[in-house]
Design a protein around this motif. Structure first.
Motif, mmCIF file in Angstrom:
data_model
loop_
_atom_site.group_PDB
_atom_site.id
_atom_site.type_symbol
_atom_site.label_atom_id
_atom_site.label_comp_id
_atom_site.label_asym_id
_atom_site.label_seq_id
_atom_site.Cartn_x
_atom_site.Cartn_y
_atom_site.Cartn_z
ATOM 1 N N THR A 113 -11.410 -5.991 23.341
ATOM 2 C CA THR A 113 -12.428 -5.110 22.778
ATOM 3 C C THR A 113 -12.669 -3.890 23.664
ATOM 4 O O THR A 113 -13.434 -3.011 23.290
ATOM 5 N N THR A 114 -12.006 -3.806 24.826
ATOM 6 C CA THR A 114 -12.153 -2.604 25.657
ATOM 7 C C THR A 114 -11.406 -1.426 25.047
ATOM 8 O O THR A 114 -11.605 -0.296 25.459
ATOM 9 N N GLU A 115 -10.549 -1.697 24.048
ATOM 10 C CA GLU A 115 -9.827 -0.617 23.386
ATOM 11 C C GLU A 115 -10.650 0.034 22.283
ATOM 12 O O GLU A 115 -10.189 0.973 21.650
ATOM 13 N N ILE A 116 -11.844 -0.449 22.052
ATOM 14 C CA ILE A 116 -12.714 0.125 21.033
ATOM 15 C C ILE A 116 -13.147 1.514 21.500
ATOM 16 O O ILE A 116 -13.508 1.716 22.651
ATOM 17 N N ARG A 117 -13.127 2.448 20.589
ATOM 18 C CA ARG A 117 -13.524 3.819 20.937
ATOM 19 C C ARG A 117 -14.952 3.843 21.463
ATOM 20 O O ARG A 117 -15.824 3.135 20.981
ATOM 21 N N SER A 118 -15.210 4.663 22.448
ATOM 22 C CA SER A 118 -16.494 4.666 23.153
ATOM 23 C C SER A 118 -17.671 5.086 22.282
ATOM 24 O O SER A 118 -18.803 4.733 22.581
ATOM 25 N N GLU A 119 -17.431 5.819 21.216
ATOM 26 C CA GLU A 119 -18.544 6.258 20.372
ATOM 27 C C GLU A 119 -19.040 5.164 19.418
ATOM 28 O O GLU A 119 -20.033 5.342 18.723
ATOM 29 N N ILE A 120 -18.375 4.027 19.394
ATOM 30 C CA ILE A 120 -18.771 2.914 18.539
ATOM 31 C C ILE A 120 -19.960 2.187 19.177
ATOM 32 O O ILE A 120 -19.963 1.914 20.379
ATOM 33 N N PRO A 121 -20.993 1.836 18.385
ATOM 34 C CA PRO A 121 -22.138 1.100 18.948
ATOM 35 C C PRO A 121 -21.697 -0.197 19.614
ATOM 36 O O PRO A 121 -20.790 -0.877 19.141
ATOM 37 N N SER A 122 -22.351 -0.565 20.692
ATOM 38 C CA SER A 122 -21.960 -1.742 21.474
ATOM 39 C C SER A 122 -22.097 -3.052 20.705
ATOM 40 O O SER A 122 -21.476 -4.054 21.070
ATOM 41 N N ILE A 123 -22.871 -3.073 19.642
ATOM 42 C CA ILE A 123 -23.026 -4.296 18.857
ATOM 43 C C ILE A 123 -21.728 -4.677 18.154
ATOM 44 O O ILE A 123 -21.471 -5.852 17.895
ATOM 45 N N PRO A 133 -20.713 -16.349 13.243
ATOM 46 C CA PRO A 133 -21.857 -15.895 12.447
ATOM 47 C C PRO A 133 -21.542 -15.923 10.952
ATOM 48 O O PRO A 133 -20.382 -15.946 10.554
ATOM 49 N N THR A 134 -22.585 -15.925 10.166
ATOM 50 C CA THR A 134 -22.417 -15.831 8.716
ATOM 51 C C THR A 134 -22.358 -14.356 8.325
ATOM 52 O O THR A 134 -22.768 -13.479 9.089
ATOM 53 N N PHE A 135 -21.860 -14.093 7.122
ATOM 54 C CA PHE A 135 -21.818 -12.711 6.655
ATOM 55 C C PHE A 135 -23.219 -12.128 6.541
ATOM 56 O O PHE A 135 -23.447 -10.969 6.869
ATOM 57 N N SER A 136 -24.168 -12.932 6.089
ATOM 58 C CA SER A 136 -25.544 -12.415 5.963
ATOM 59 C C SER A 136 -26.111 -12.043 7.331
ATOM 60 O O SER A 136 -26.824 -11.042 7.464
ATOM 61 N N THR A 168 -27.656 -7.825 11.113
ATOM 62 C CA THR A 168 -27.481 -7.250 12.447
ATOM 63 C C THR A 168 -27.072 -5.792 12.360
ATOM 64 O O THR A 168 -27.593 -4.940 13.094
ATOM 65 N N LEU A 169 -26.150 -5.480 11.470
ATOM 66 C CA LEU A 169 -25.684 -4.092 11.348
ATOM 67 C C LEU A 169 -26.747 -3.170 10.758
ATOM 68 O O LEU A 169 -26.807 -1.993 11.087
ATOM 69 N N ARG A 170 -27.598 -3.729 9.916
ATOM 70 C CA ARG A 170 -28.682 -2.918 9.339
ATOM 71 C C ARG A 170 -29.775 -2.663 10.351
ATOM 72 O O ARG A 170 -30.546 -1.727 10.219
ATOM 73 N N GLY A 171 -29.851 -3.528 11.377
ATOM 74 C CA GLY A 171 -30.825 -3.348 12.439
ATOM 75 C C GLY A 171 -32.155 -3.794 12.049
ATOM 76 O O GLY A 171 -33.197 -3.663 12.334
#
Length: 82
Positions: free
Chosen positions: A44-54, A71-74, A79-82
């Motif tokens: 996951t260190t290859e993830i672009r830096s502008e992507i949220p850490s979550i 985790p479940t999809f719900s 989590t993504l909705r915050g």
């Protein structure tokens, strides 16, 4: 499981598009053994830096060895909705 695949799709979207997860491993069982028995994870260190850490946190949770640990999809949607 579906959550494992979802984690892979997230990795493909948020990492550099030319990378292919586990491209050197010839069989599905090799991938499973590599991840579960050797406790390895996609990088996951290859993830672009502008992507949220979550995002990397969700991906790692999707790749937990036991399906009941993932985790479940719900939960992911909440989590993504915050």
């Amino acid at each position: 499981s579906d959550m494992w695949s979802f984690g892979i799709v997230m990795w493909e979207i948020f990492s550099f598009p030319y990378k292919i997860p586990y491209w050197k491993l010839p069989r599905d069982m090799d991938v499973i053994e590599y991840v579960c028995e050797q406790d390895k994870r996609l990088n996951t260190t290859e993830i672009r830096s502008e992507i949220p850490s979550i995002i990397p946190d969700i991906m790692k949770a999707c790749w937990l060895c036991g399906p009941s640990q993932r985790p479940t999809f719900s939960f992911v949607v909440q989590t993504l909705r915050g």
